[in-house]
Design an enzyme around this catalytic site. Sequence first.
Site, PDB file in Angstrom:
ATOM      1  N   LYS A 264       6.983  60.215 -89.519  1.00  0.00           N
ATOM      2  CA  LYS A 264       8.032  59.255 -89.896  1.00  0.00           C
ATOM      3  C   LYS A 264       7.774  58.793 -91.322  1.00  0.00           C
ATOM      4  O   LYS A 264       6.697  58.298 -91.639  1.00  0.00           O
ATOM      5  CB  LYS A 264       8.014  58.063 -88.943  1.00  0.00           C
ATOM      6  N   ASP A 269      11.329  49.604 -95.109  1.00  0.00           N
ATOM      7  CA  ASP A 269      12.132  49.246 -93.943  1.00  0.00           C
ATOM      8  C   ASP A 269      12.471  47.760 -93.954  1.00  0.00           C
ATOM      9  O   ASP A 269      11.644  46.921 -93.604  1.00  0.00           O
ATOM     10  CB  ASP A 269      11.381  49.606 -92.659  1.00  0.00           C
ATOM     11  N   LYS A 276      14.812  42.234 -90.892  1.00  0.00           N
ATOM     12  CA  LYS A 276      13.540  41.627 -90.531  1.00  0.00           C
ATOM     13  C   LYS A 276      13.404  40.244 -91.169  1.00  0.00           C
ATOM     14  O   LYS A 276      14.050  39.952 -92.183  1.00  0.00           O
ATOM     15  CB  LYS A 276      12.375  42.497 -91.024  1.00  0.00           C
ATOM     16  N   ASP A 287       5.723  51.770 -94.083  1.00  0.00           N
ATOM     17  CA  ASP A 287       6.354  52.299 -92.879  1.00  0.00           C
ATOM     18  C   ASP A 287       6.508  53.813 -92.929  1.00  0.00           C
ATOM     19  O   ASP A 287       7.189  54.393 -92.100  1.00  0.00           O
ATOM     20  CB  ASP A 287       7.714  51.624 -92.660  1.00  0.00           C
ATOM     21  N   ASP A 346      16.837  48.212 -86.669  1.00  0.00           N
ATOM     22  CA  ASP A 346      15.409  48.155 -87.000  1.00  0.00           C
ATOM     23  C   ASP A 346      14.584  49.056 -86.091  1.00  0.00           C
ATOM     24  O   ASP A 346      13.369  49.107 -86.208  1.00  0.00           O
ATOM     25  CB  ASP A 346      14.913  46.704 -86.930  1.00  0.00           C
ATOM     26  N   GLU A 348      14.735  52.243 -86.312  1.00  0.00           N
ATOM     27  CA  GLU A 348      15.238  53.378 -87.091  1.00  0.00           C
ATOM     28  C   GLU A 348      14.308  54.571 -87.104  1.00  0.00           C
ATOM     29  O   GLU A 348      14.739  55.714 -87.266  1.00  0.00           O
ATOM     30  CB  GLU A 348      15.536  52.934 -88.527  1.00  0.00           C
ATOM     31  N   ARG A 350      12.613  56.091 -84.835  1.00  0.00           N
ATOM     32  CA  ARG A 350      12.842  57.078 -83.773  1.00  0.00           C
ATOM     33  C   ARG A 350      14.092  57.920 -84.056  1.00  0.00           C
ATOM     34  O   ARG A 350      14.171  59.060 -83.611  1.00  0.00           O
ATOM     35  CB  ARG A 350      12.923  56.374 -82.419  1.00  0.00           C
TER      36      ARG A 350
END
Length: 498
Positions: A264, A269, A276, A287, A346, A348, A350
Amino acid sequence: MSKRPSISFSDFAAPEKGVSIVLVAKGGGFADEAAQAAGGAEKIKRIAEISGFTGALGKTAEAIETTSSGVDKIVLVGVGEPGKLGNDDWLKIGGAAFSRIGKAERATVTLALPETTIAGDEAADLALGMILRSYKFERYKTRKNNEENGDPKHAAKISICVADPHTAKRAFEVAEAVADGVIQARNLVNEPANILGPVEFAQEAEKLEKLGVKIEVLGEKEMKKLGMGALLGVAQGSVRPPRLVIMEWQGAKSKEKPVAFVGKGVVFDTGGISIKPAAGMEDMKGDMGGAAAVTGLMRALAGRKAKVNAIGIIGLVENMPDGNAQRPGDIVTSMSGQTIEVINTDAEGRLVLADALHYTNDRFKPRFIINLATLTGAVMVALGQYHAGLFSNDDELADQLYDAGQLTGEKLWRLPLGTEYDKMIDSKFADMKNSAGRYGGSITAAQFLKRFVGETAWAHLDVAGTAMGSPANEYSQTWASGYGVRLLDRLVRDHFES
């Protein structure tokens, strides 16, 4: 950036200048070679006595040397119980030893213990620990304070005296390639997101071509043609275009099926429309820790010319909340054809992995797929910052990963998968939804990923607590740990090289 120490191996000899480092076992035992290097057995005993030093693993004691020998300082490093030392222990010993070199430009490590022969790979692990401890990320400091923690201004020249220097040197050539991979992963995670976007990350990966890694980079146009609606849905809120990077290392016969690693790579993010909280959001530059680990691993495998065919694939996006951003309630179609209701923008990572995993499985038909992702805060609630979460559809692969984690100190803890959890991601409007709520959050995220790997042996490593901000130890002192590179290199080395 920090300067890497220059490390060499030699037969036992009395140190002539700089720092003399010797090993002491738990309870105070030491070898004759250590006594010679320290200027006598009584000197070691005296330093230990006045320092309250017991030889516990990773503990140190030191004394300034005032004789005319040329040695400035004597350092004792505890190794604990010599018969129980593993790979991670030697890294800790090496890191602890390096921390005591200070500003000295030369150091000699006498690698001897009573009634114990230290093998070449153990000497190499100690040297690896020294290299990893030397790492700093200071690229953007215009005024560096080298005196802050006693680290040297210049790269130290370190001589490691060991019973079999030739074997140690050969083992270190492998260890140094792994160090290169760990340091690359750390650099990528530490880099601020205004500097490292998807395009810039892809450019860093392209530099692996000089090591023999074949690189292919897909842009937005190519991904649209492939139907990667899940990944592109995340990317649509950012002005920075997404990338999918395919890295191929062929170290075995061409007919051998590859092993595959997927990362990933959300370079920053914000959470998107499901934004967030401001506090701590700066950490979301990390991230992309999974993608960094995969890139570092490919560098390590190529650097040591691993006898394996390996694929590394990273999905690179930025998750931002602009006027074109993905909304809660949107439905996207993944490359696999499965549809996904976006409950939470959030969640995201996956979505990025869904298309990357399917692409990997469909194109390369690998022996297994392992994905790494800073995926959920839930795994940190469950496991803290000392273990990554392990999910798998294959018990043998899970056991191999667990064992590699125990050996390297990059530890894993297996968490469950099951039909009860899988039902939690069913959607009323699509084939699935990307978030099932608070309960079992790391498990339902893994169940989501499982729907994109078919029957291929697969493992998901949730590294949210270990890739960034994890507690410092003897060989990792910076915010980014490089977690996953040593773990997966060990897995490949122990089980999948021809």
